[in-house]
Design an enzyme around this catalytic site. Sequence first.
Site, short mmCIF file in Angstrom:
data_model
loop_
_atom_site.label_atom_id
_atom_site.label_comp_id
_atom_site.label_asym_id
_atom_site.label_seq_id
_atom_site.Cartn_x
_atom_site.Cartn_y
_atom_site.Cartn_z
N GLU A 498 -74.43 74.83 -18.95
CA GLU A 498 -73.71 75.89 -18.21
C GLU A 498 -73.02 75.32 -16.97
O GLU A 498 -73.10 75.89 -15.88
CB GLU A 498 -74.66 77.04 -17.84
CG GLU A 498 -75.08 77.84 -19.06
CD GLU A 498 -75.79 79.15 -18.73
OE1 GLU A 498 -75.88 79.52 -17.55
OE2 GLU A 498 -76.23 79.81 -19.69
C1 LIG Z 1 -79.23 71.21 -24.69
C2 LIG Z 1 -77.84 71.71 -24.51
C3 LIG Z 1 -77.52 73.02 -24.83
C4 LIG Z 1 -76.19 73.48 -24.73
N1 LIG Z 1 -75.86 74.73 -25.19
C5 LIG Z 1 -74.54 75.04 -25.31
C6 LIG Z 1 -74.14 76.24 -25.99
O1 LIG Z 1 -74.98 77.02 -26.45
N2 LIG Z 1 -72.82 76.48 -26.14
C7 LIG Z 1 -71.87 75.62 -25.66
O2 LIG Z 1 -70.69 75.88 -25.84
N3 LIG Z 1 -72.22 74.51 -24.98
C8 LIG Z 1 -73.52 74.18 -24.81
N4 LIG Z 1 -73.88 73.04 -24.15
C9 LIG Z 1 -72.86 72.21 -23.55
C10 LIG Z 1 -72.99 72.07 -22.06
O3 LIG Z 1 -72.60 73.25 -21.45
C11 LIG Z 1 -72.16 70.83 -21.75
O4 LIG Z 1 -73.00 69.77 -22.11
C12 LIG Z 1 -71.76 70.67 -20.38
O5 LIG Z 1 -70.72 71.49 -20.14
C13 LIG Z 1 -71.41 69.20 -20.05
O6 LIG Z 1 -70.56 68.57 -20.94
P1 LIG Z 1 -70.88 67.07 -21.44
O7 LIG Z 1 -72.32 66.97 -21.80
O8 LIG Z 1 -69.92 66.71 -22.48
O9 LIG Z 1 -70.69 66.17 -20.15
P2 LIG Z 1 -69.32 65.60 -19.57
O10 LIG Z 1 -68.31 66.65 -19.48
O11 LIG Z 1 -68.97 64.36 -20.31
O12 LIG Z 1 -69.76 65.24 -18.10
C14 LIG Z 1 -70.42 63.99 -17.77
C15 LIG Z 1 -70.69 63.97 -16.28
O13 LIG Z 1 -69.47 64.04 -15.55
C16 LIG Z 1 -69.56 65.03 -14.54
N5 LIG Z 1 -68.24 65.58 -14.31
C17 LIG Z 1 -67.34 66.04 -15.19
N6 LIG Z 1 -66.22 66.45 -14.57
C18 LIG Z 1 -66.42 66.28 -13.24
C19 LIG Z 1 -65.64 66.49 -12.07
N7 LIG Z 1 -64.44 67.00 -12.11
N8 LIG Z 1 -66.17 66.15 -10.89
C20 LIG Z 1 -67.39 65.61 -10.80
N9 LIG Z 1 -68.16 65.37 -11.87
C21 LIG Z 1 -67.70 65.69 -13.08
C22 LIG Z 1 -70.53 66.06 -15.08
O14 LIG Z 1 -71.13 66.78 -14.02
C23 LIG Z 1 -71.53 65.17 -15.81
O15 LIG Z 1 -72.47 64.72 -14.88
C24 LIG Z 1 -75.20 72.59 -24.23
C25 LIG Z 1 -75.54 71.28 -23.87
C26 LIG Z 1 -76.84 70.83 -24.01
C27 LIG Z 1 -77.13 69.40 -23.65
#
Ligand SMILES: Cc1cc2nc3c(=O)[nH]c(=O)nc-3n(C[C@H](O)[C@H](O)[C@H](O)COP(=O)(O)OP(=O)(O)OC[C@H]3O[C@@H](n4cnc5c(N)ncnc54)[C@H](O)[C@@H]3O)c2cc1C
Length: 818
Positions: A498
């Site tokens: 989230e």
């Molecule tokens: C267990 C689990 C359940 C989930 N459930 C759902 C669900 O039900 N439905 C759904 O749609 N999604 C779901 N998600 C997705 C979740 O919301 C995303 O994982 C989340 O948005 C982060 O994306 P990412 O993991 O690809 O990380 P990335 O986007 O690759 O981010 C990597 C890092 O970069 C940082 N970052 C990115 N952009 C910036 C910025 N501009 N400034 C500073 N830092 C930044 C982030 O904070 C993070 O630390 C789930 C994820 C997990 C792991």
Amino acid sequence: MDIIIWLITALALSWFMTYTRASLSSFTFLFLILMVVGTFMNVIGFISWLLFSVIAIPLNISNIRIPYITKPLFLIFKKIMPEMSQTEKEAIDAGTTWFEGELFRGDPDWKKMHNFPIPRLSAQEQDFLDGPVEQVCALVDDWQTTHEMADLSPEVWQFLKEKKFFAMIIKKQHGGLDFSAYAQSKVLQKLAGVSTVLASTVGVPNSLGPGELLQEYGTKKQQDYYLPRLAKGDEIPCFALTSPEAGSDASAIPDTGVICHQKFEGKNVLGMLLNWDKRYITLAPIATVLGLAFKLEDPEHLIGDEVNLGITCALIPTHLAGITIGRRHFPLNVPFQNGPTQGKDVFVPLDYIIGGQEMAGQGWRMLVECLSVGRAITLPSNSTGGIKTAALATGAYSRIRQQFKLPIGKMEGIEEALARIGGNAYLMDAVTTMSTGAIDLGEKPSVISAIAKYHLTEKMRASIIDAMDIHGGKGICMGPNNYLARGYQGAPIAITVEGANILTRSLIIYGQGAIRCHPYVLAELQAANEHDTEKALNDFDHALFGHIGFSISNISRSLWCSLTGSHLLSAPFGDQTKRYYQLLSRFSANLAMLSDVAMLSLGADLKRKERISARLGDVLSHLYLASACLKRFNDEGRQADDLPLLQWAIEDSLFNIQTAVDALLCNFPNRWLARILSVIIFPFGKWLTKPSDNLDHQVAQLLQTPCEARNRLGKWQYLVRDGKNVFGILEQTLEDIIACEPVFTKVCLAIDKKLPFYHLDKAAELGLAANAITAKEAQLLIKAEQGRNAVISVDDFDSKELIAWNSNVIDKTKQNKK
Ligand SMILES: Cc1cc2nc3c(=O)[nH]c(=O)nc-3n(C[C@H](O)[C@H](O)[C@H](O)COP(=O)(O)OP(=O)(O)OC[C@H]3O[C@@H](n4cnc5c(N)ncnc54)[C@H](O)[C@@H]3O)c2cc1C
């Protein structure tokens, strides 16, 4: 001499007018009077009148001011302000502002905060908490769930559906429970204390997902069909936004829907050909209906002129041809249902769009609106519930476990960690209560929900690490007796989902907070995007001059607070909390001043200067967290016993604010400005410290001693003493250990020997033999020893038992094939 008197009077009155945020016209009127008086006193002459006229007349006559002052400034403003994409605009517009707006504007109205109604449970909600929630807590075996089955048991699933755990947000008319946000939070807190898998499974369908979206935006037909089925658990929903290529930058999803005609259930219909590749989707492996976010295109102009309609949300039954679903991810040994899904050329009619065809392209707005509510409930509540239970358990353990002939909780090192757990638990519960209370008042508090999500999940991670450290090896060795390790393992999940926390802190809290909470910036931005030039100039003029007055006032307030130590600021109570209100008001004025200076000096660069934005966000956040504690303290009847918890939570927040402001000034790009700001904010240097050792000691002792304040800290958590619930065993043993200590001392005195505080059953025998204790007292020692053994024991296994459950299954499957 006259001129000195006139100058001092002018300065004092100007300061008063800026401090009280007087309007431009009142300010001009005041100066007019001063000029007249000065003329009579012979200290004002022709040149001064000329200067006054040159400044005052154009500023007060709009026909001169707007074309010659406002317009050139407006053109500069339009140039330096960053371009905002549609998705950014929708994210900023989402939701409402509430008390955080007061904190941002430099002069919080504390009475207003205390007048917000105290959230309460209805009789039905209380019954649910005492009935089905207790029952499911008893039914769940977290070790079996996480280690043996990698899922909740079929009985638990059935119970959750039957008792409508997935329907807490669904309205009664559709068969749901229609609980308040506050009640949902309390349910999740209790579940989270017992099992993270359980709390996540219940939390997700009640948070952002098909239920919420349908209720807010669905057509009547969609609501009538789906909501009763979701309420009964006949449909299991999930919501799929995240793609391998679009995580944090969710508006960049590459998944598509192309509007076209195709055959569907034997008829030729207008619909969408969908292609998607999603991952991390909670409940996807078992979902029957998929809420899908994709970008909708209309290349053949079948529904209008636009080709790229934008992000759209639709409900897709998962049995349709072309859908791949069912595989699972394995999130950190907390195996709630979560997995990927793909769709290849899946065709559905247009009325599968949530809200029907007219909501095509409205998906992003729908999501950010819903998220502004959901983010304040599920993850903050799960984090709070976990830490409330961990606080009581760790307090009890620290009192029961002895080393060096002392309960470990008496050692100062342990007290420091215990105090952090206790103070954070108090604060976290205060924040969830205040934030869900806001939702129940009809707010969609997008900034508060980001603050609550970020800080409560971070505090949960920090506190569970403290709890693990205090438990030593008992926290490390996994098994049915370990009540901490799964929470510890799963903590990063809440940090990531989230809106990952680094992004939330760096970009969202202040980025959205500054624009939404500032009394003039949003109006200035809106004016810059206004097409009607005359209206744009008028709106900008109004906002700009309001903004200038606001900025001067905040500088004046900040300086006054610093010089007087903010001792003259008013507070709603004159007791030990008075100083906290004064200091929070002072930092609120500092935040308002720093915001304006940062916006003015950095302009569009502020968006890229994430660390400046993050620190300003930290100040806003800690102001909110501390305010929630003051509200909680008052709402709970200003209990003197709770003071150590309140003081710890607020003093920690105040120290964090000071640290954030200091780090901001040390790193502010314009060094001259930084020096001036430093003199205004810290004229006598930094003075706040972390909570003292003495306060740490008081909080730590409170966690280890059964009392009303401790009961309030753990209110509504699952602490049933049925001999099976590990938290009930801890509570009972804590009481037994404390009760048996005088008996134990009697035995030692009678036999004239300082026995070690274990083998209490043996001590009972010795005491009876020496006629020093009664049979009842001996029983107490025996009972305490049983509890003590249960509490300090750790699990051990046969080697074969430790082979992962799935290897067993794979082996068995292989054997069966042979
Ligand atoms: C267990 C689990 C359940 C989930 N459930 C759902 C669900 O039900 N439905 C759904 O749609 N999604 C779901 N998600 C997705 C979740 O919301 C995303 O994982 C989340 O948005 C982060 O994306 P990412 O993991 O690809 O990380 P990335 O986007 O690759 O981010 C990597 C890092 O970069 C940082 N970052 C990115 N952009 C910036 C910025 N501009 N400034 C500073 N830092 C930044 C982030 O904070 C993070 O630390 C789930 C994820 C997990 C792991």
